[in-house]
Design a protein around this motif. Structure first.
Motif, PDB file in Angstrom:
ATOM      1  N   ALA A 131      42.845  25.524  -6.799  1.00  0.00           N
ATOM      2  CA  ALA A 131      44.192  25.997  -7.114  1.00  0.00           C
ATOM      3  C   ALA A 131      45.037  26.159  -5.853  1.00  0.00           C
ATOM      4  N   ALA A 132      44.447  26.709  -4.795  1.00  0.00           N
ATOM      5  CA  ALA A 132      45.220  27.001  -3.580  1.00  0.00           C
ATOM      6  C   ALA A 132      45.634  25.735  -2.836  1.00  0.00           C
ATOM      7  N   THR A 133      44.766  24.721  -2.774  1.00  0.00           N
ATOM      8  CA  THR A 133      45.157  23.492  -2.087  1.00  0.00           C
ATOM      9  C   THR A 133      46.338  22.835  -2.794  1.00  0.00           C
ATOM     10  N   LYS A 134      46.343  22.891  -4.113  1.00  0.00           N
ATOM     11  CA  LYS A 134      47.467  22.338  -4.868  1.00  0.00           C
ATOM     12  C   LYS A 134      48.724  23.157  -4.624  1.00  0.00           C
ATOM     13  N   ALA A 135      48.612  24.475  -4.689  1.00  0.00           N
ATOM     14  CA  ALA A 135      49.776  25.341  -4.489  1.00  0.00           C
ATOM     15  C   ALA A 135      50.367  25.183  -3.097  1.00  0.00           C
ATOM     16  N   LEU A 136      49.517  24.972  -2.105  1.00  0.00           N
ATOM     17  CA  LEU A 136      49.971  24.850  -0.722  1.00  0.00           C
ATOM     18  C   LEU A 136      50.366  23.423  -0.345  1.00  0.00           C
ATOM     19  N   GLY A 137      50.193  22.484  -1.267  1.00  0.00           N
ATOM     20  CA  GLY A 137      50.584  21.105  -1.004  1.00  0.00           C
ATOM     21  C   GLY A 137      49.672  20.384  -0.038  1.00  0.00           C
ATOM     22  N   ILE A 138      48.396  20.759  -0.012  1.00  0.00           N
ATOM     23  CA  ILE A 138      47.445  20.138   0.912  1.00  0.00           C
ATOM     24  C   ILE A 138      46.840  18.897   0.265  1.00  0.00           C
ATOM     25  N   GLN A 139      46.988  17.758   0.914  1.00  0.00           N
ATOM     26  CA  GLN A 139      46.335  16.533   0.463  1.00  0.00           C
ATOM     27  C   GLN A 139      44.902  16.553   0.996  1.00  0.00           C
ATOM     28  N   THR A 140      43.940  16.503   0.084  1.00  0.00           N
ATOM     29  CA  THR A 140      42.569  16.716   0.527  1.00  0.00           C
ATOM     30  C   THR A 140      41.602  15.888  -0.291  1.00  0.00           C
ATOM     31  N   THR A 141      40.312  16.104  -0.081  1.00  0.00           N
ATOM     32  CA  THR A 141      39.246  15.398  -0.775  1.00  0.00           C
ATOM     33  C   THR A 141      38.275  16.418  -1.370  1.00  0.00           C
ATOM     34  N   PRO A 142      37.468  16.015  -2.356  1.00  0.00           N
ATOM     35  CA  PRO A 142      36.452  16.944  -2.867  1.00  0.00           C
ATOM     36  C   PRO A 142      35.505  17.434  -1.778  1.00  0.00           C
ATOM     37  N   ALA A 143      35.145  16.562  -0.844  1.00  0.00           N
ATOM     38  CA  ALA A 143      34.231  16.968   0.229  1.00  0.00           C
ATOM     39  C   ALA A 143      34.831  18.077   1.085  1.00  0.00           C
ATOM     40  N   LYS A 144      36.114  17.969   1.400  1.00  0.00           N
ATOM     41  CA  LYS A 144      36.755  19.010   2.194  1.00  0.00           C
ATOM     42  C   LYS A 144      36.911  20.290   1.389  1.00  0.00           C
ATOM     43  N   CYS A 145      37.239  20.154   0.112  1.00  0.00           N
ATOM     44  CA  CYS A 145      37.315  21.345  -0.759  1.00  0.00           C
ATOM     45  C   CYS A 145      35.966  22.049  -0.822  1.00  0.00           C
ATOM     46  N   ALA A 146      34.891  21.261  -0.883  1.00  0.00           N
ATOM     47  CA  ALA A 146      33.559  21.854  -0.910  1.00  0.00           C
ATOM     48  C   ALA A 146      33.293  22.651   0.359  1.00  0.00           C
ATOM     49  N   ASP A 147      33.743  22.138   1.499  1.00  0.00           N
ATOM     50  CA  ASP A 147      33.534  22.830   2.768  1.00  0.00           C
ATOM     51  C   ASP A 147      34.311  24.142   2.808  1.00  0.00           C
ATOM     52  N   TRP A 148      35.561  24.131   2.334  1.00  0.00           N
ATOM     53  CA  TRP A 148      36.340  25.370   2.281  1.00  0.00           C
ATOM     54  C   TRP A 148      35.724  26.369   1.310  1.00  0.00           C
ATOM     55  N   ALA A 149      35.291  25.891   0.146  1.00  0.00           N
ATOM     56  CA  ALA A 149      34.707  26.797  -0.851  1.00  0.00           C
ATOM     57  C   ALA A 149      33.431  27.434  -0.316  1.00  0.00           C
ATOM     58  N   ARG A 150      32.629  26.662   0.416  1.00  0.00           N
ATOM     59  CA  ARG A 150      31.387  27.190   0.981  1.00  0.00           C
ATOM     60  C   ARG A 150      31.651  28.345   1.942  1.00  0.00           C
ATOM     61  N   GLN A 151      32.764  28.296   2.651  1.00  0.00           N
ATOM     62  CA  GLN A 151      33.071  29.377   3.581  1.00  0.00           C
ATOM     63  C   GLN A 151      33.388  30.682   2.846  1.00  0.00           C
ATOM     64  N   GLY A 152      33.782  30.570   1.582  1.00  0.00           N
ATOM     65  CA  GLY A 152      33.997  31.778   0.781  1.00  0.00           C
ATOM     66  C   GLY A 152      32.717  32.285   0.158  1.00  0.00           C
ATOM     67  N   SER A 153      31.914  31.361  -0.354  1.00  0.00           N
ATOM     68  CA  SER A 153      30.618  31.692  -0.953  1.00  0.00           C
ATOM     69  C   SER A 153      29.683  30.526  -0.685  1.00  0.00           C
ATOM     70  N   GLY A 154      28.502  30.818  -0.184  1.00  0.00           N
ATOM     71  CA  GLY A 154      27.609  29.768   0.265  1.00  0.00           C
ATOM     72  C   GLY A 154      27.291  28.705  -0.761  1.00  0.00           C
ATOM     73  N   SER A 155      27.231  29.068  -2.040  1.00  0.00           N
ATOM     74  CA  SER A 155      26.893  28.104  -3.081  1.00  0.00           C
ATOM     75  C   SER A 155      28.117  27.526  -3.785  1.00  0.00           C
ATOM     76  N   ALA A 156      29.309  27.959  -3.408  1.00  0.00           N
ATOM     77  CA  ALA A 156      30.526  27.508  -4.098  1.00  0.00           C
ATOM     78  C   ALA A 156      30.793  26.030  -3.887  1.00  0.00           C
ATOM     79  N   ALA A 157      30.326  25.478  -2.773  1.00  0.00           N
ATOM     80  CA  ALA A 157      30.550  24.049  -2.520  1.00  0.00           C
ATOM     81  C   ALA A 157      29.985  23.203  -3.645  1.00  0.00           C
TER      82      ALA A 157
END
Length: 340
Positions: free
Chosen positions: A128-154
């Motif tokens: 949700a946040a990458t879309k709201a912030l207008g960040i062009q990204t990939t699932p792999a990068k989203c997984a890396d950001w999610a992991r920093q919030g919770s280890g298994s979130a990636a």
């Protein structure tokens, strides 16, 4: 735009971006962190993403807010807010903005009770946040950001069977999360036996660090993980249910044995948890294709072939202390959804 999760008219003029994600259940467990500060895991892991359990998260960017606001299941969550803000800070740096956000998230399953609500929560937040912030990204990068919030979130960024692996590059460790098999490729089902809806007394993060520092078996856990992952990956590729069940149960029991040996020992199970494990083992001994896994909490997950799901439900519901059961197929990865 107003959603069903928000009733405050002050947000009617702001754009809501909504995402949903499902929790994932690790078959080859992740327990322990190489670097707690960046949530780099100490070992790789392999999981399945569920379908029926889900987190829905809405985010409103609001330049008038002095700080982020986080509502979880209808209540202001000051305890979870720092982790949410740290995750958003990483995304805000990429987007080149300091704009704060109002976030509302809800789960349709017990929260912080051993059902991976933090995994689905941070996966949904990042999408949700990458879309709201207008960040062009990939699932792999989203997984890396999610992991920093919770280890298994990636792993919840992806659907079906997912592996998180570690690769050494010089003196650094790179975490790579990738899908192994789609949910449509192997039709398995999961029956969750809910034995308590209370939040667990020791969080996974705290439990992992206590285990790393005090369990005498921790080094051996690290040493044997690659072999477990190799066996499980092969079983998934070949759709070998028996082999996957054997290595998954072993990984589960190794993880909890490791935690039990910490000081003080971590006991995430209750009496009903143990009775469910015996019930599933008895079914398997009678030839039923079913095996168990348990994360850091008292809930038992029985993975089975679809034709026996009803019998697994009946068996687990007959166990004293089981409050309810949840049946789920394997699910898709995190995704944007239209606000209602």
């Amino acid at each position: 735009m107003r959603t069903d999760m928000h009733q405050n008219p002050q947000y009617d003029h702001l754009l809501c971006v909504k995402a949903q994600a499902q929790p994932n259940i690790a078959l080859i467990k992740y327990w322990g962190k190489h670097d707690p500060a960046t949530n780099i895991p100490a070992v790789g892991s392999l999981s399945i993403t569920l379908d029926s359990l889900r987190t829905e998260t809405c985010i409103w960017l609001n330049p008038d807010l002095p700080h982020d606001e986080f509502i979880l299941n209808g209540k202001n969550d000051l305890t979870g807010l720092p982790r949410v803000s740290r995750c958003l800070d990483s995304l805000r740096r990429v987007a080149g903005t300091s704009c704060k956000a109002h976030i509302e998230s809800k789960n349709n399953f017990p929260t912080a009770a051993g059902l991976a609500s933090s995994a689905s929560g941070f996966a949904a937040l990042v999408i949700a946040a990458t879309k709201a912030l207008g960040i062009q990204t990939t699932p792999a990068k989203c997984a890396d950001w999610a992991r920093q919030g919770s280890g298994s979130a990636a792993r919840s960024i992806y659907g079906g069977f997912v592996e998180m692996s570690l690769q050494k590059r010089g003196g650094d460790i790179e975490v790579i999360t990738k899908p192994l098999l789609t949910p449509e490729a192997w039709h398995l089902e999961v029956v969750v036996a809910v034995t308590s809806t209370d939040a667990k007394p020791v969080s996974s993060s705290e439990g992992m660090e206590r285990t790393r520092l005090t369990s005498p078996y921790y080094s051996r856990w690290i040493e044997t993980q690659d072999e477990d992952l190799q066996d499980a990956r092969k079983a998934v590729k070949e759709k070998d249910f028996e082999k996957l069940g054997n290595i998954s149960e072993q990984s589960c029991l190794k993880m909890h044995g490791l935690a039990l040996a910490a000081h003080p020992g971590l006991i995430y199970w209750n009496a009903a948890t143990i009775e469910c494990l015996h019930a599933i083992r008895n079914m398997n001994a009678r030839g039923y294709p079913v095996f168990f896994t348990v994360d850091a909490g008292p809930q038992v997950k029985a993975i089975c072939e679809p034709e026996i799901t009803g019998e697994v439900v009946g068996t687990l519901e007959s166990v004293s202390g089981v409050q309810s059961t949840i049946v789920s197929r394997l699910g898709q990865g995190a995704q944007l959804v239209k606000p209602s």
